[in-house]
Design a protein around this motif. Sequence first.
Motif, PDB file in Angstrom:
ATOM      1  N   ASP A  37      -9.066  -4.013  -1.639  1.00 53.66           N
ATOM      2  CA  ASP A  37      -7.620  -3.814  -1.531  1.00 53.66           C
ATOM      3  C   ASP A  37      -6.859  -4.570  -2.616  1.00 53.66           C
ATOM      4  O   ASP A  37      -5.937  -4.031  -3.226  1.00 53.66           O
ATOM      5  CB  ASP A  37      -7.143  -4.304  -0.160  1.00 53.66           C
ATOM      6  CG  ASP A  37      -6.886  -3.153   0.784  1.00 53.66           C
ATOM      7  OD1 ASP A  37      -7.680  -2.195   0.758  1.00 53.66           O
ATOM      8  OD2 ASP A  37      -5.903  -3.207   1.539  1.00 53.66           O
ATOM      9  N   ASP A  79      -3.291   4.267   4.507  1.00 54.10           N
ATOM     10  CA  ASP A  79      -3.380   2.957   5.160  1.00 54.10           C
ATOM     11  C   ASP A  79      -2.768   3.015   6.555  1.00 54.10           C
ATOM     12  O   ASP A  79      -3.306   2.455   7.509  1.00 54.10           O
ATOM     13  CB  ASP A  79      -2.648   1.885   4.335  1.00 54.10           C
ATOM     14  CG  ASP A  79      -3.455   1.439   3.132  1.00 54.10           C
ATOM     15  OD1 ASP A  79      -4.620   1.858   3.014  1.00 54.10           O
ATOM     16  OD2 ASP A  79      -2.924   0.690   2.303  1.00 54.10           O
ATOM     17  N   GLY A 115      -3.716 -12.159   6.978  1.00 54.87           N
ATOM     18  CA  GLY A 115      -2.678 -11.653   6.079  1.00 54.87           C
ATOM     19  C   GLY A 115      -2.791 -10.153   5.886  1.00 54.87           C
ATOM     20  O   GLY A 115      -1.804  -9.417   5.933  1.00 54.87           O
ATOM     21  N   LYS A 116      -4.013  -9.710   5.689  1.00 50.53           N
ATOM     22  CA  LYS A 116      -4.303  -8.290   5.468  1.00 50.53           C
ATOM     23  C   LYS A 116      -3.912  -7.445   6.685  1.00 50.53           C
ATOM     24  O   LYS A 116      -3.327  -6.368   6.565  1.00 50.53           O
ATOM     25  CB  LYS A 116      -5.812  -8.170   5.222  1.00 50.53           C
ATOM     26  CG  LYS A 116      -6.285  -6.849   4.737  1.00 50.53           C
ATOM     27  CD  LYS A 116      -6.363  -6.790   3.242  1.00 50.53           C
ATOM     28  CE  LYS A 116      -5.173  -6.135   2.667  1.00 50.53           C
ATOM     29  NZ  LYS A 116      -4.875  -6.379   1.304  1.00 50.53           N
ATOM     30  N   LYS A 150      -1.754  -8.104   8.980  1.00 48.72           N
ATOM     31  CA  LYS A 150      -0.301  -8.087   9.116  1.00 48.72           C
ATOM     32  C   LYS A 150       0.299  -7.078   8.121  1.00 48.72           C
ATOM     33  O   LYS A 150       1.126  -6.245   8.480  1.00 48.72           O
ATOM     34  CB  LYS A 150       0.240  -9.497   8.824  1.00 48.72           C
ATOM     35  CG  LYS A 150       1.502  -9.842   9.593  1.00 48.72           C
ATOM     36  CD  LYS A 150       1.861 -11.296   9.341  1.00 48.72           C
ATOM     37  CE  LYS A 150       3.318 -11.538   9.752  1.00 48.72           C
ATOM     38  NZ  LYS A 150       3.692 -12.941   9.470  1.00 48.72           N
ATOM     39  N   GLN A 151      -0.155  -7.179   6.883  1.00 46.08           N
ATOM     40  CA  GLN A 151       0.356  -6.326   5.815  1.00 46.08           C
ATOM     41  C   GLN A 151       0.093  -4.851   6.106  1.00 46.08           C
ATOM     42  O   GLN A 151       0.919  -3.983   5.839  1.00 46.08           O
ATOM     43  CB  GLN A 151      -0.338  -6.746   4.508  1.00 46.08           C
ATOM     44  CG  GLN A 151      -0.021  -5.899   3.307  1.00 46.08           C
ATOM     45  CD  GLN A 151      -1.150  -6.007   2.276  1.00 46.08           C
ATOM     46  OE1 GLN A 151      -1.716  -7.071   2.048  1.00 46.08           O
ATOM     47  NE2 GLN A 151      -1.494  -4.888   1.660  1.00 46.08           N
ATOM     48  N   ARG A 152      -1.073  -4.568   6.653  1.00 48.39           N
ATOM     49  CA  ARG A 152      -1.441  -3.182   6.925  1.00 48.39           C
ATOM     50  C   ARG A 152      -0.999  -2.727   8.311  1.00 48.39           C
ATOM     51  O   ARG A 152      -1.277  -1.604   8.714  1.00 48.39           O
ATOM     52  CB  ARG A 152      -2.965  -3.018   6.811  1.00 48.39           C
ATOM     53  CG  ARG A 152      -3.495  -3.120   5.397  1.00 48.39           C
ATOM     54  CD  ARG A 152      -3.517  -1.767   4.708  1.00 48.39           C
ATOM     55  NE  ARG A 152      -4.449  -0.873   5.316  1.00 48.39           N
ATOM     56  CZ  ARG A 152      -5.693  -0.661   4.912  1.00 48.39           C
ATOM     57  NH1 ARG A 152      -6.127  -1.270   3.848  1.00 48.39           N
ATOM     58  NH2 ARG A 152      -6.474   0.183   5.528  1.00 48.39           N
ATOM     59  N   LYS A 190      -0.246   4.715   0.943  1.00 43.92           N
ATOM     60  CA  LYS A 190       0.524   4.183   2.069  1.00 43.92           C
ATOM     61  C   LYS A 190       0.254   4.976   3.355  1.00 43.92           C
ATOM     62  O   LYS A 190       0.012   4.394   4.412  1.00 43.92           O
ATOM     63  CB  LYS A 190       2.015   4.202   1.738  1.00 43.92           C
ATOM     64  CG  LYS A 190       2.803   3.193   2.554  1.00 43.92           C
ATOM     65  CD  LYS A 190       4.288   3.316   2.319  1.00 43.92           C
ATOM     66  CE  LYS A 190       5.036   2.764   3.532  1.00 43.92           C
ATOM     67  NZ  LYS A 190       6.440   3.203   3.535  1.00 43.92           N
ATOM     68  N   SER A 217      -4.802   2.472  10.337  1.00 37.32           N
ATOM     69  CA  SER A 217      -4.514   1.350  11.235  1.00 37.32           C
ATOM     70  C   SER A 217      -4.072   1.806  12.624  1.00 37.32           C
ATOM     71  O   SER A 217      -3.834   0.981  13.498  1.00 37.32           O
ATOM     72  CB  SER A 217      -3.461   0.438  10.604  1.00 37.32           C
ATOM     73  OG  SER A 217      -2.257   1.128  10.452  1.00 37.32           O
ATOM     74  N   LYS A 269      -7.004 -15.001   4.956  1.00 38.96           N
ATOM     75  CA  LYS A 269      -6.814 -13.761   4.184  1.00 38.96           C
ATOM     76  C   LYS A 269      -6.877 -12.542   5.092  1.00 38.96           C
ATOM     77  O   LYS A 269      -6.144 -11.580   4.907  1.00 38.96           O
ATOM     78  CB  LYS A 269      -7.910 -13.651   3.115  1.00 38.96           C
ATOM     79  CG  LYS A 269      -7.662 -14.505   1.893  1.00 38.96           C
ATOM     80  CD  LYS A 269      -8.709 -14.200   0.830  1.00 38.96           C
ATOM     81  CE  LYS A 269      -8.678 -15.216  -0.304  1.00 38.96           C
ATOM     82  NZ  LYS A 269      -9.868 -15.130  -1.158  1.00 38.96           N
ATOM     83  N   VAL A 327      -4.321  -2.841  -5.313  1.00 39.76           N
ATOM     84  CA  VAL A 327      -2.913  -3.216  -5.292  1.00 39.76           C
ATOM     85  C   VAL A 327      -2.559  -3.988  -6.570  1.00 39.76           C
ATOM     86  O   VAL A 327      -1.401  -4.009  -6.997  1.00 39.76           O
ATOM     87  CB  VAL A 327      -2.593  -4.028  -4.012  1.00 39.76           C
ATOM     88  CG1 VAL A 327      -1.197  -4.605  -4.055  1.00 39.76           C
ATOM     89  CG2 VAL A 327      -2.784  -3.153  -2.782  1.00 39.76           C
ATOM     90  N   LYS A 345      -2.975  -7.283  -7.260  1.00 37.83           N
ATOM     91  CA  LYS A 345      -2.411  -8.631  -7.087  1.00 37.83           C
ATOM     92  C   LYS A 345      -3.493  -9.700  -7.216  1.00 37.83           C
ATOM     93  O   LYS A 345      -4.625  -9.501  -6.793  1.00 37.83           O
ATOM     94  CB  LYS A 345      -1.782  -8.750  -5.704  1.00 37.83           C
ATOM     95  CG  LYS A 345      -0.338  -8.263  -5.682  1.00 37.83           C
ATOM     96  CD  LYS A 345       0.299  -8.592  -4.359  1.00 37.83           C
ATOM     97  CE  LYS A 345       1.616  -7.812  -4.211  1.00 37.83           C
ATOM     98  NZ  LYS A 345       1.931  -7.538  -2.822  1.00 37.83           N
TER      99      LYS A 345
END
Lengths: 132, 132, 132, 132
Positions: free
Chosen positions: A45, C115, D20-21, D23-25, C112, C119, D17, A49, A51
Motif C-alpha cells: 500500500d 479499497d 493506522g492502515k 483506520k485509513q482504509r 478508492k 473493507s 502501522k 500511495v 508515501k
Amino acid sequence: MKVERIAVSLEPELLKKFEGKIKQRAYWNRSKAVSDVLREWISRDAWEVGKGEMVATISILYNHHMHDALDRITDLQHEFGKGVLASMHIHLSHDDCLEVIAVKGSSQKIRKISDGLSSVRGVKHCKLAVIR
Amino acid sequence: MKVERIAVSLEPELLKKFEGKIKQRAYWNRSKAVSDVLREWISRDAWEVGKGEMVATISILYNHHMHDALDRITDLQHEFGKGVLASMHIHLSHDDCLEVIAVKGSSQKIRKISDGLSSVRGVKHCKLAVIR
Amino acid sequence: MKVERIAVSLEPELLKKFEGKIKQRAYWNRSKAVSDVLREWISRDAWEVGKGEMVATISILYNHHMHDALDRITDLQHEFGKGVLASMHIHLSHDDCLEVIAVKGSSQKIRKISDGLSSVRGVKHCKLAVIR
Amino acid sequence: MKVERIAVSLEPELLKKFEGKIKQRAYWNRSKAVSDVLREWISRDAWEVGKGEMVATISILYNHHMHDALDRITDLQHEFGKGVLASMHIHLSHDDCLEVIAVKGSSQKIRKISDGLSSVRGVKHCKLAVIR
C-alpha cells in the motif's frame, strides 16, 4: 523482543486453511505468519500511495559487451547518490551480467532510477522488488 | 551484435502511444523497447509454467538480533548449493539487515528456498524477483 | 483496419524464443503478440503513474448472509456514480457470492472504490484487475 | 457466524502501522483485516502450486468489428464448458467491448482458457484475476 498480543477472530474454515499453510511452509508460528502478511500488505500500500521512504532492490541483466552499458549503469547509480545502498555484480555467462542494486527513497525516485536502468542499451531485463 | 529484422503491424493509435512512452522513458530505440517487453513476457510465462532454468533474486529483510536468524539463512543457502550465485548483505539500521541472494534453478526449487527463507524467525520481508 | 508497419530488430535468440511462444500459445501472428505486450506495458505504466482514464474490473467474493454486505456494496457502487459501467452477480455456493464490477476512472478513484469494497464486512476477497 | 479466536503477537511498531492502515482504509475491525490478508496469501499460494479448484475472472477488451472475434470468444467459453460460471458484456466505445468471464477450475485449466482468449484476433487486452 517486546511484543503486544491481540486477539483475532477467524472463521473456522479460514483458520483450518491457515493452520495447513503454516505447517506446509514450516512456519515458526502463527504470529510470525500473520506479521509477515500484514507487513507485506502495509508496504504494498505504501508503495502504491507513494508515501514514506521505501527499500527496494533493482535487478538488471545486461550484455556487458554492449558499448557503454556498464558506464551508463554506473552513472545512473551515482546520479541517484545516497539512494543507492550497495550493489552486487554476478557474471552469469560469457555475455550476460546480473547486477543487483539495493536502493532506498520515495517510490517516485525508485521508479525513476528503475526506469532509467531499464532503458539503457544492453539491459535486457530490469526487475524492481519493493521490500518495505 | 547480430540482429534479425522483422516487420510488425501496429494500429496507429497504439503506435502513437508507444512512441510517446519511448520518448518519456528515454528509451534507446523502438527495437530495444519491443525486445524488453517480449523478454519479460517470455520469462513470466516460463516461470508460471515451471520449465527451464530461471535466474532470480531473493531479498530478505531481517532482524539480526533475532537468535539464529543469520545461521538459518546461511544454512538454507548452503542447502541450495550451486543454486546460489552470490549474496549481498546491507546494514539498514541498528536492528535490520537486508540480504539479497541471487539464485538460479527451476521455478520449483527457487520457490522452495524463497518459502524457506520467508519462514525463518526474524525474517520480516521476503521478496522474490524472477529475472528471466 | 488500418495498420502501420514498423521494422524491429531482435537478437536471434530472442526471436527464436518469441516464435516458440507464439506457436505454443496459438497466437494469430507476430504483430498481434507484439501489440498485446506493448498495450499491457503502456497500461501498466499509466496505472502506476496515475494519468488518464483507466478501465478496470473489481471482483469481490462475499458472504451474502452477512448483515448489510449487499447494501453496503450497492451503496459504494452508487457513490462511484458513472464510474461503474456494469456489474454481474454469481451465486457460488450457499454462502458465497461473486460480484464483478466493471469501472472506469482515474487510478486514484478506482483504487478508492476498490479499497472501500474490500473493507466491507462480509467481503472475503477483493481483486482489482486493470484492463487498460 | 461462528468464529474462533486466536491470540497473535505483533511487534509494537507493526501493530501501530496496522492500526493506522485499518483506520485509513475504514476497515470494519482488525479481525476482518487479518482474515482478508490471510485469505489472499492462501489463494495466491494455491494458484502458484496449482492445487484445488480456483475461482477467477478473465476480463478481455476487444474490437468487435474484427471478423470472428466474438465467435471465437464464445466458442472458447463453450469449450471450457461448466468451468464458465457467467459472463458480462459492456460496450465501451464504438469499437471496443469489454467482456468479463467468471470461471472456476484448476489453475492449469483457467490459464489455458485465459491464454486462448488472449490470442484471439481482435482481443487487445486480457487480464486474469484469481479470486480464491
